[in-house]
Design an enzyme around this catalytic site. Structure first.
Site, PDB file in Angstrom:
ATOM      1  N   ARG A 115      -2.001 -10.243  13.111  1.00  0.00           N
ATOM      2  CA  ARG A 115      -2.379  -8.979  12.468  1.00  0.00           C
ATOM      3  C   ARG A 115      -3.264  -9.216  11.248  1.00  0.00           C
ATOM      4  NH1 ARG A 115       3.085  -7.397  13.328  1.00  0.00           N
ATOM      5  NH2 ARG A 115       3.581  -7.383  11.119  1.00  0.00           N
TER       6      ARG A 115
ATOM      7  N   ARG B 184      12.300  -7.231  13.021  1.00  0.00           N
ATOM      8  CA  ARG B 184      11.551  -6.580  14.100  1.00  0.00           C
ATOM      9  C   ARG B 184      10.763  -7.621  14.883  1.00  0.00           C
ATOM     10  NH1 ARG B 184       8.267  -1.818  11.442  1.00  0.00           N
ATOM     11  NH2 ARG B 184       6.811  -3.486  11.854  1.00  0.00           N
TER      12      ARG B 184
ATOM     13  N   ARG C 125      11.267  -9.819   6.009  1.00  0.00           N
ATOM     14  CA  ARG C 125      11.691  -8.419   6.074  1.00  0.00           C
ATOM     15  C   ARG C 125      12.730  -8.206   7.184  1.00  0.00           C
ATOM     16  NH1 ARG C 125       6.908  -4.271   6.407  1.00  0.00           N
ATOM     17  NH2 ARG C 125       6.577  -5.172   8.463  1.00  0.00           N
TER      18      ARG C 125
ATOM     19  N   ARG D   5     -10.164   1.660   8.171  1.00  0.00           N
ATOM     20  CA  ARG D   5      -9.896   0.244   8.430  1.00  0.00           C
ATOM     21  C   ARG D   5     -11.050  -0.462   9.127  1.00  0.00           C
ATOM     22  NH1 ARG D   5      -4.909  -1.442  11.033  1.00  0.00           N
ATOM     23  NH2 ARG D   5      -6.143  -3.178  11.774  1.00  0.00           N
TER      24      ARG D   5
ATOM     25  N   LYS E 145       0.808  -1.226   0.000  1.00  0.00           N
ATOM     26  CA  LYS E 145       0.000   0.000   0.000  1.00  0.00           C
ATOM     27  C   LYS E 145       0.835   1.268   0.000  1.00  0.00           C
ATOM     28  CE  LYS E 145      -2.527  -0.412   3.676  1.00  0.00           C
ATOM     29  NZ  LYS E 145      -2.556  -1.754   4.245  1.00  0.00           N
TER      30      LYS E 145
END
Ligand SMILES: [Zn+2]
Length: 224
Positions: A174, A163, A131, A94, A18
């Protein structure tokens, strides 16, 4: 006289790209890229009541509740600005409630197209779980695209790490939350005839071209 730019919303799960696509759309159409993170930070810096509230939630690592989000958005869109010139919203709405309130705020300048970036779960998982981020400057890498030397950042030499919230388990959580909250938003825009689902698998440039194509098609045919 130049015509105003389109009013767009980008939906899509984390890892769907996004942010990248919103920046490209912003440059292409000459419209403002409005991300909720930036909105919250700007409102907090200005010291508005809703902005300070949003900051408290973010500092505590919590999701900002609907009421606060809506007030921040209302403050930003209340005074013309991007309403007249076009914008691309990234990370908002959202929840269904936020989508309904957004309709109210935008009443005289309704959205042109809501683009839902569609990416299969296994690809999202791979993108996020692979990532790696520089601890110092935030530059993002991927297991398939590491820094040149031994996980030291190409930009600043800082340590490049995973992370805590990029583990597979955290990502699954999530994604489930997103699904629960945002599926009704997708249905809402589908019923309004504003939804365009775009296949977001592939190179950023390819996906971008697909988005531009559907946006232009919607603009030509006008609101449904
Ligand atoms: Zn760095």
């Amino acid at each position: 006289m130049t015509s105003p730019g389109p009013r767009l919303v980008l939906l899509g799960r984390q890892g769907a790209g996004k942010g990248t696509q919103a920046s490209m759309l912003s440059a292409h159409f000459g419209i403002e890229h409005v991300s909720t993170g930036d909105l919250f930070r700007a409102a907090a810096a200005e010291g508005t009541q809703a902005g300070l509230e949003a900051k408290r939630y973010m500092d505590a690592g919590e999701l900002v509740p609907d009421d606060t989000v809506i007030r921040v958005v209302e403050e930003r869109f209340g005074d013309g600005g991007p309403l007249e010139d076009g914008f691309v919203l990234d990370g908002f709405p959202r929840t269904l409630r936020q989508a309904e309130e957004l309709e109210r705020v935008l009443v005289a300048h309704p959205l042109d197209v809501v683009v839902d970036l569609d990416v299969p779960t296994e690809i999202v998982l791979d993108r996020i779980a692979g990532r790696r981020v520089c601890e110092d400057c935030g530059t993002v890498y991927h297991l398939n695209m590491p820094p040149r030397e031994d996980w030291a950042c190409d930009v600043c030499g800082g340590r490049v790490v995973q992370r805590d919230d990029d583990t597979e388990e955290a990502i699954q959580r999530r994604l489930e939350l997103y699904e629960r909250e945002t599926r009704p938003v997708v249905d809402f825009y589908r019923q309004l005839g504003r939804l365009a689902v775009v296949d977001a698998v592939g190179e950023g440039e390819e996906v971008f071209e697909r988005i531009v194509k559907v946006v232009e098609k919607h603009l030509r045919s006008g609101p449904a």
